[in-house]
Write a protein that holds these residues in place. Structure first.
Motif, PDB file in Angstrom:
ATOM      1  N   GLU A 100      10.755   6.877  -9.491  1.00 25.56           N
ATOM      2  CA  GLU A 100       9.914   5.702  -9.719  1.00 25.56           C
ATOM      3  C   GLU A 100      10.745   4.488 -10.124  1.00 25.56           C
ATOM      4  OE1 GLU A 100       5.624   7.654 -11.021  1.00 25.56           O
ATOM      5  OE2 GLU A 100       7.151   7.300 -12.557  1.00 25.56           O
ATOM      6  N   SER A 101      11.702   4.678 -11.019  1.00 23.07           N
ATOM      7  CA  SER A 101      12.538   3.550 -11.434  1.00 23.07           C
ATOM      8  C   SER A 101      13.402   3.060 -10.278  1.00 23.07           C
ATOM      9  CB  SER A 101      13.418   3.953 -12.618  1.00 23.07           C
ATOM     10  OG  SER A 101      14.294   5.015 -12.273  1.00 23.07           O
ATOM     11  N   GLY A 102      13.964   3.989  -9.488  1.00 28.53           N
ATOM     12  CA  GLY A 102      14.785   3.581  -8.356  1.00 28.53           C
ATOM     13  C   GLY A 102      13.995   2.836  -7.296  1.00 28.53           C
ATOM     14  N   ILE A 103      12.780   3.281  -7.029  1.00 25.24           N
ATOM     15  CA  ILE A 103      11.929   2.588  -6.055  1.00 25.24           C
ATOM     16  C   ILE A 103      11.663   1.155  -6.500  1.00 25.24           C
ATOM     17  CG2 ILE A 103       9.600   2.519  -5.079  1.00 25.24           C
ATOM     18  CD1 ILE A 103       9.673   5.594  -5.084  1.00 25.24           C
ATOM     19  N   LEU A 104      11.374   0.977  -7.780  1.00 22.78           N
ATOM     20  CA  LEU A 104      11.104  -0.368  -8.282  1.00 22.78           C
ATOM     21  C   LEU A 104      12.344  -1.258  -8.215  1.00 22.78           C
ATOM     22  CD1 LEU A 104       8.824   0.498 -11.323  1.00 22.78           C
ATOM     23  CD2 LEU A 104       8.160  -0.769  -9.282  1.00 22.78           C
ATOM     24  N   PHE A 105      13.517  -0.715  -8.512  1.00 28.87           N
ATOM     25  CA  PHE A 105      14.748  -1.494  -8.397  1.00 28.87           C
ATOM     26  C   PHE A 105      15.010  -1.905  -6.950  1.00 28.87           C
ATOM     27  CE2 PHE A 105      16.336   0.853 -12.358  1.00 28.87           C
ATOM     28  CZ  PHE A 105      15.936  -0.181 -13.193  1.00 28.87           C
ATOM     29  N   CYS A 155       0.831  -1.209   0.000  1.00 24.71           N
ATOM     30  CA  CYS A 155       0.000   0.000   0.000  1.00 24.71           C
ATOM     31  C   CYS A 155       0.866   1.260   0.000  1.00 24.71           C
ATOM     32  CB  CYS A 155      -0.927   0.003   1.211  1.00 24.71           C
ATOM     33  SG  CYS A 155      -2.219  -1.260   1.159  1.00 24.71           S
ATOM     34  N   GLY A 156       1.970   1.218   0.738  1.00 29.06           N
ATOM     35  CA  GLY A 156       2.862   2.367   0.781  1.00 29.06           C
ATOM     36  C   GLY A 156       3.478   2.664  -0.578  1.00 29.06           C
ATOM     37  N   VAL A 157       3.948   1.613  -1.262  1.00 29.87           N
ATOM     38  CA  VAL A 157       4.542   1.800  -2.593  1.00 29.87           C
ATOM     39  C   VAL A 157       3.486   2.270  -3.586  1.00 29.87           C
ATOM     40  CG1 VAL A 157       5.669   0.611  -4.515  1.00 29.87           C
ATOM     41  CG2 VAL A 157       6.364   0.119  -2.177  1.00 29.87           C
ATOM     42  N   ALA A 158       2.278   1.676  -3.517  1.00 30.26           N
ATOM     43  CA  ALA A 158       1.209   2.080  -4.425  1.00 30.26           C
ATOM     44  C   ALA A 158       0.819   3.540  -4.196  1.00 30.26           C
ATOM     45  CB  ALA A 158      -0.003   1.167  -4.238  1.00 30.26           C
ATOM     46  N   PHE A 159       0.695   3.937  -2.929  1.00 32.59           N
ATOM     47  CA  PHE A 159       0.348   5.329  -2.622  1.00 32.59           C
ATOM     48  C   PHE A 159       1.425   6.285  -3.125  1.00 32.59           C
ATOM     49  CE2 PHE A 159       0.740   8.963   0.296  1.00 32.59           C
ATOM     50  CZ  PHE A 159      -0.505   9.556   0.107  1.00 32.59           C
ATOM     51  N   LEU A 160       2.683   5.891  -2.968  1.00 34.16           N
ATOM     52  CA  LEU A 160       3.783   6.737  -3.424  1.00 34.16           C
ATOM     53  C   LEU A 160       3.755   6.913  -4.935  1.00 34.16           C
ATOM     54  CD1 LEU A 160       6.224   8.321  -2.465  1.00 34.16           C
ATOM     55  CD2 LEU A 160       7.592   6.245  -2.688  1.00 34.16           C
ATOM     56  N   PHE A 161       3.438   5.830  -5.654  1.00 34.28           N
ATOM     57  CA  PHE A 161       3.371   5.929  -7.106  1.00 34.28           C
ATOM     58  C   PHE A 161       2.175   6.765  -7.548  1.00 34.28           C
ATOM     59  CE2 PHE A 161       6.743   2.978  -7.492  1.00 34.28           C
ATOM     60  CZ  PHE A 161       7.150   3.004  -8.811  1.00 34.28           C
ATOM     61  N   VAL A 162       1.046   6.628  -6.853  1.00 27.08           N
ATOM     62  CA  VAL A 162      -0.112   7.466  -7.175  1.00 27.08           C
ATOM     63  C   VAL A 162       0.225   8.928  -6.955  1.00 27.08           C
ATOM     64  CG1 VAL A 162      -2.454   8.065  -6.467  1.00 27.08           C
ATOM     65  CG2 VAL A 162      -1.806   5.664  -6.725  1.00 27.08           C
ATOM     66  N   LEU A 163       0.926   9.229  -5.869  1.00 29.25           N
ATOM     67  CA  LEU A 163       1.312  10.598  -5.565  1.00 29.25           C
ATOM     68  C   LEU A 163       2.265  11.152  -6.627  1.00 29.25           C
ATOM     69  CD1 LEU A 163       1.052  12.857  -3.429  1.00 29.25           C
ATOM     70  CD2 LEU A 163       3.096  11.896  -2.333  1.00 29.25           C
ATOM     71  N   LEU A 164       3.289  10.351  -7.003  1.00 24.39           N
ATOM     72  CA  LEU A 164       4.261  10.802  -8.004  1.00 24.39           C
ATOM     73  C   LEU A 164       3.621  10.971  -9.378  1.00 24.39           C
ATOM     74  CD1 LEU A 164       7.369   8.639  -7.003  1.00 24.39           C
ATOM     75  CD2 LEU A 164       7.066  11.096  -6.683  1.00 24.39           C
ATOM     76  N   ASN A 165       2.779  10.017  -9.772  1.00 24.49           N
ATOM     77  CA  ASN A 165       2.119  10.120 -11.074  1.00 24.49           C
ATOM     78  C   ASN A 165       1.128  11.280 -11.114  1.00 24.49           C
ATOM     79  OD1 ASN A 165       3.336   7.970 -12.536  1.00 24.49           O
ATOM     80  ND2 ASN A 165       2.109   6.491 -11.391  1.00 24.49           N
ATOM     81  N   GLY A 166       0.446  11.535  -9.980  1.00 21.57           N
ATOM     82  CA  GLY A 166      -0.437  12.700  -9.932  1.00 21.57           C
ATOM     83  C   GLY A 166       0.340  13.990 -10.070  1.00 21.57           C
ATOM     84  N   TRP A 167       1.471  14.060  -9.410  1.00 24.18           N
ATOM     85  CA  TRP A 167       2.357  15.225  -9.528  1.00 24.18           C
ATOM     86  C   TRP A 167       2.835  15.387 -10.966  1.00 24.18           C
ATOM     87  CZ3 TRP A 167       7.720  15.704  -6.683  1.00 24.18           C
ATOM     88  CH2 TRP A 167       8.157  17.033  -6.775  1.00 24.18           C
ATOM     89  N   LEU A 168       3.153  14.263 -11.610  1.00 28.66           N
ATOM     90  CA  LEU A 168       3.619  14.309 -12.992  1.00 28.66           C
ATOM     91  C   LEU A 168       2.528  14.808 -13.935  1.00 28.66           C
ATOM     92  CD1 LEU A 168       5.845  13.622 -15.056  1.00 28.66           C
ATOM     93  CD2 LEU A 168       4.931  11.291 -15.128  1.00 28.66           C
ATOM     94  N   ARG A 169       1.297  14.376 -13.738  1.00 31.55           N
ATOM     95  CA  ARG A 169       0.198  14.814 -14.605  1.00 31.55           C
ATOM     96  C   ARG A 169      -0.072  16.299 -14.446  1.00 31.55           C
ATOM     97  NH1 ARG A 169      -4.572  10.318 -15.238  1.00 31.55           N
ATOM     98  NH2 ARG A 169      -3.225   8.555 -15.838  1.00 31.55           N
ATOM     99  N   ILE A 170       0.033  16.787 -13.225  1.00 34.11           N
ATOM    100  CA  ILE A 170      -0.184  18.226 -13.008  1.00 34.11           C
ATOM    101  C   ILE A 170       0.843  19.041 -13.773  1.00 34.11           C
ATOM    102  CG2 ILE A 170      -0.106  20.046 -11.271  1.00 34.11           C
ATOM    103  CD1 ILE A 170      -1.266  18.047  -9.277  1.00 34.11           C
ATOM    104  N   SER A 201      19.335   9.368 -13.682  1.00 28.40           N
ATOM    105  CA  SER A 201      20.168   8.306 -13.118  1.00 28.40           C
ATOM    106  C   SER A 201      20.565   8.593 -11.681  1.00 28.40           C
ATOM    107  CB  SER A 201      21.418   8.104 -13.982  1.00 28.40           C
ATOM    108  OG  SER A 201      22.099   9.322 -14.168  1.00 28.40           O
ATOM    109  N   THR A 202      20.785   9.857 -11.325  1.00 30.21           N
ATOM    110  CA  THR A 202      21.114  10.200  -9.945  1.00 30.21           C
ATOM    111  C   THR A 202      19.942   9.893  -9.017  1.00 30.21           C
ATOM    112  OG1 THR A 202      22.600  11.961 -10.681  1.00 30.21           O
ATOM    113  CG2 THR A 202      21.849  12.041  -8.399  1.00 30.21           C
ATOM    114  N   CYS A 203      18.752  10.338  -9.390  1.00 24.63           N
ATOM    115  CA  CYS A 203      17.564  10.076  -8.565  1.00 24.63           C
ATOM    116  C   CYS A 203      17.289   8.580  -8.452  1.00 24.63           C
ATOM    117  CB  CYS A 203      16.350  10.789  -9.157  1.00 24.63           C
ATOM    118  SG  CYS A 203      16.448  12.588  -9.087  1.00 24.63           S
ATOM    119  N   ALA A 204      17.469   7.861  -9.549  1.00 21.44           N
ATOM    120  CA  ALA A 204      17.210   6.419  -9.531  1.00 21.44           C
ATOM    121  C   ALA A 204      18.200   5.693  -8.628  1.00 21.44           C
ATOM    122  CB  ALA A 204      17.278   5.863 -10.951  1.00 21.44           C
ATOM    123  N   ALA A 205      19.475   6.066  -8.696  1.00 26.07           N
ATOM    124  CA  ALA A 205      20.488   5.398  -7.879  1.00 26.07           C
ATOM    125  C   ALA A 205      20.231   5.622  -6.392  1.00 26.07           C
ATOM    126  CB  ALA A 205      21.878   5.904  -8.262  1.00 26.07           C
TER     127      ALA A 205
END
Length: 337
Positions: free
Chosen positions: A176-181, A137-152, A235-239
């Motif tokens: 998002e890519s770093g979280i998934l890794f 739920c935490g990861v899903a909420f974080l992705f919803v928050l990031l994707n909502g920010w991206l759409r805005i 790449s910096t944010c992902a790492a």
């Protein structure tokens, strides 16, 4: 603990160097497909075949390391892959390295020693299945928050008729890519923890399969970020996100704890900080070097950009981890274009 540290270093070296060799071999190869002629061409290409075997061997070593040590130790140490790749590129690919590169390599190496020294007392506690829904739920909420920010921000960019991507988009894709890794490593570790607690052995391959899916999804977000933004930011944010996610998720979901001894805890935290700092320096070295005195700047920085452009288009199916991006993408100016 030191055995798992050495396994992680060897694994990340195999992963990163293997991908470089694979991409070098694809220069004269057609796009990868299941056609027999194409498969034979790849199998007969020595650099690609050696790189592929090193990549697979590195993945197996990483699984072994995850079975021996907490994710909060393995994930930060895996960030040293960029330092190893830098050294390999310097001596094998003859790429010129600057002072910032060597500083990043040194910090990552010292950080690895610190993690090994401080992680001696780390012991993973038994995992509770009640923690897993909270993690999901935490990861899903974080992705919803990031994707909502991206759409805005995308909507604002369309309204202002801006053609270039903003730094916010680059940061979001990198995070998002770093979280998934990072989550991929945690899920792999879960399989081994379940096995230790007496759960069916079938959970191990299931967790590894889910981990592969998370890594593939992370590669998709990473590719989007590189396509629409600057590689140095993505790449910096992902790492950094990969390391932070692995550490936090390992502690919250897998019951991993900091060492009880203040000295060991200090070494571990210092090691994390040095590794993250080293990774950031390595990824951003081409920009930071311009702030150094002229006598410390290299005469020429060889990125082999044309070779990487051809390789990226001919072999899109290769999953490139964050630590390899600095030496496998085009220069910052071309990436922004």
């Amino acid at each position: 603990m030191w055995e798992s540290i050495f396994l992680t270093v060897a694994a990340t070296a195999g992963n990163n160097i293997g991908k470089v060799l694979q991409k070098k071999g694809t220069v004269i190869l057609p796009p990868l497909s299941l056609k027999l002629k194409v498969v034979r061409a790849y199998a007969s290409n020595r650099p690609w075949l050696i790189g592929f075997l090193m990549d697979i061997f590195g993945a197996l070593l990483m699984l072994r390391a995850l079975s021996l040590a907490p994710v909060s130790v393995i994930q930060p140490v895996s960030g040293c892959g960029l330092a190893i790749l830098s050294i390999f590129s310097h001596f094998y690919l003859k790429e010129v390295m600057n002072v910032v590169d060597w500083m990043g390599i040194t910090l990552a190496g010292i950080g690895t020693i610190g993690v090994g020294a401080g992680g001696e007392e780390q012991k993973a506690s038994s995992i509770s299945t009640l923690h897993l829904p909270w993690l999901a739920c935490g990861v899903a909420f974080l992705f919803v928050l990031l994707n909502g920010w991206l759409r805005i921000y995308r909507r604002q960019r369309r309204e202002q008729e801006l053609m270039h991507s903003e730094v916010v988009e680059e940061i979001i894709y990198g995070l998002e890519s770093g979280i998934l890794f990072g989550i991929a490593s945690v899920i792999s570790k879960m399989g081994f923890v379940f096995l230790e607690q007496g759960f069916p052995a079938l959970l191990v391959p299931i967790c590894i399969s889910i981990s592969i899916c998370c890594s593939a999804s992370g590669f998709v977000y990473q590719t989007r970020g590189l396509k629409h933004g600057r590689a140095v930011v993505v790449s910096t944010c992902a790492a950094v996100a990969s390391i932070v996610t692995g550490v936090l998720a390992g502690m919250l979901a897998l019951g991993e704890r900091l060492p009880e001894s203040p000295t060991s805890r200090s070494w571990l935290l210092l090691g994390w900080l040095l590794i993250v700092s080293g990774v950031i320096l390595l990824v951003t070295s081409t920009r930071l070097v311009h702030f150094l005195p002229r006598k410390w700047r290299p005469v020429e920085r060889r990125h082999l950009s044309s070779l990487r452009n051809r390789e990226a288009s001919s072999n899109p199916s290769t999953i490139i981890q964050t630590a390899t991006l600095h030496h496998l993408v085009t220069s910052p100016s071309k990436a922004k274009a």
